[in-house]
Design a protein around this motif. Structure first.
Motif, PDB file in Angstrom:
ATOM      1  N   THR A 106      37.771  54.874  29.692  1.00  7.05           N
ATOM      2  CA  THR A 106      37.468  56.007  28.818  1.00  7.05           C
ATOM      3  C   THR A 106      37.713  55.585  27.377  1.00  7.05           C
ATOM      4  N   TRP A 107      36.965  56.177  26.464  1.00  2.00           N
ATOM      5  CA  TRP A 107      37.222  55.969  25.042  1.00  2.00           C
ATOM      6  C   TRP A 107      36.615  57.115  24.256  1.00  2.00           C
ATOM      7  N   GLU A 108      37.093  57.310  23.049  1.00  2.00           N
ATOM      8  CA  GLU A 108      36.582  58.375  22.198  1.00  2.00           C
ATOM      9  C   GLU A 108      35.322  57.890  21.502  1.00  2.00           C
ATOM     10  N   CYS A 109      34.227  58.591  21.752  1.00  2.00           N
ATOM     11  CA  CYS A 109      32.942  58.168  21.199  1.00  2.00           C
ATOM     12  C   CYS A 109      32.640  58.808  19.853  1.00  2.00           C
ATOM     13  N   THR A 111      33.638  62.367  17.050  1.00  2.00           N
ATOM     14  CA  THR A 111      34.267  63.625  16.683  1.00  2.00           C
ATOM     15  C   THR A 111      33.300  64.365  15.774  1.00  2.00           C
ATOM     16  N   ASN A 130      25.243  57.074  22.868  1.00  2.00           N
ATOM     17  CA  ASN A 130      25.612  58.486  22.825  1.00  2.00           C
ATOM     18  C   ASN A 130      25.117  59.105  21.529  1.00  2.00           C
ATOM     19  N   SER A 145      32.313  49.226  20.013  1.00  2.00           N
ATOM     20  CA  SER A 145      31.219  49.743  19.205  1.00  2.00           C
ATOM     21  C   SER A 145      30.277  48.614  18.799  1.00  2.00           C
TER      22      SER A 145
END
Length: 362
Positions: A106-109, A111, A130, A145
């Motif tokens: 999982t990772w934050e794509c 905000t 995304n 990224s």
């Protein structure tokens, strides 16, 4: 997956009570035929980063789409279950028997302060693309990224209206990105190869009669299919489901065709979102017989019992006027309530920040 198997997967969560197939002999022909406009081949994201034409994502705050359509509308007290939801009770009873699998990574794509943020994404063999209102970003599958966050205007010059959808076309090994545009069109981009960072993009515009809010795309072997939240209250007589000519788009041809259909006998209640079935896996489905489905909730005016409707679309690209949509097949379900909180778009409380939208009538 054949049609009957796909229907079984679709309705198992709703609890099917019965199926009543109306005659598939009742067909309507396409009511909208046009050609898309080829906007050009856009250089790869890598090339744009190198030559300085890359457009960074904006830090959007607040309402993105001021034309967001009306909330779903039910009739207070009509069709209410009057007790616990039997489907929810069934899920709770069987929760312990289901095997849970932890995610591999999982990772934050992203905000976003946009309302709505409309997150979307698709995974290919080596990349995850995304997107959200009104930007996109490309990652490898280890969460690294591959690009900065980019404005949608990086692909469509001057256009970042929003409501993006990302798909991975596994049958062609390409990525697909779309958004809507004012006053009334779909914008479509397909990568020229499997690498969304280093491959160029074919870009198109498909104009329709009214602004196509909340577009939802699906992949089939003979076309890309899309529905939109438009013409609510008259969706049985004006175009709601469209198909565009996938083969020509993948080849970067100049004038791919588009056909559109109403959804006969559909009942809507403000905001609504039918959806065509989506092909998945390594083997494409046969051309034609594309199912389109939508829920019918008896809390709405004009619906007497909870059920699903399923239409079948057959497109003939050699003779678009011969393309057809069937009358709906009706699938009775266990009773359900799909309208709550007055149809509000802000209905799911969060630990912090504003409530988010658990979509109704979809």
């Amino acid at each position: 997956m054949n049609f009957k198997s796909a229907l079984a997967v679709l309705v198992c969560g709703l609890g099917v009570a019965s199926m009543s197939a109306q005659s598939q002999e009742q067909l309507q022909h396409a009511t909208f035929i046009s050609n898309g406009t080829f906007l050009g081949t856009v250089p790869s994201i890598a090339d744009q980063l190198a030559n300085g034409t890359f457009i960074p994502a904006e830090n959007i705050q607040g309402e993105v789409n001021p034309k967001r359509a009306d909330t779903p509308k039910g009739v207070p007290g009509k069709g209410a279950l009057g007790g616990p939801d039997p489907l929810m009770e069934r899920q709770v009873a069987h929760a312990g028997s289901r095997m849970a699998t932890d995610p591999l990574i999982t990772w934050e794509c992203a905000t976003s302060g946009a309302t709505p943020s409309d997150p979307t994404g698709a995974v290919g063999p080596d990349h995850f693309v995304n997107s959200w209102n009104s930007a996109f970003r490309i990652w490898d599958k280890d969460g690294n990224s591959m690009t900065p966050a980019a404005s949608l205007a990086t692909i469509w010059s001057g256009e970042s209206s929003g409501d993006p959808i990302v798909m991975y076309d596994s049958y062609a090994d390409r990525f697909f990105i779309s958004q809507f545009a004012f006053p009334a069109s779909f914008l479509v981009a397909v990568s020229t190869g499997p690498d969304p960072v280093n491959d160029d993009w074919y870009t198109y515009e498909f104009s329709v009669d009214q602004f196509p809010d909340y577009p939802k795309w699906s992949l089939w072997s003979d076309g890309y299919y899309v529905t939109a939240n438009k013409n609510s209250g008259n969706a049985g007589n004006t175009e709601v489901i469209y198909a565009i000519e996938r083969d020509l788009i993948l080849a970067g041809e100049a004038s791919p065709q588009m056909v559109g259909f109403p959804l006969p006998d559909i009942v809507t209640a403000g905001f609504y979102s039918p959806l065509a079935f989506n092909g998945n896996g390594s083997v494409p489905p046969p051309a034609g017989n594309v199912p389109v489905t939508y829920v019918q909730d008896n809390t709405w005016a004009g619906v007497s019992s909870d059920h699903l409707k399923v239409w079948t679309v057959n497109v003939d690209w050699s003779s678009p006027a011969s393309s057809t949509i069937s009358d709906p097949e009706i699938i009775e379900t266990e009773p359900f309530d799909g309208w709550f909180d007055g149809g509000s778009f802000s209905n799911l409380p969060q630990p912090s920040g504003p409530d988010i939208d658990c979509l109704q009538a979809t």
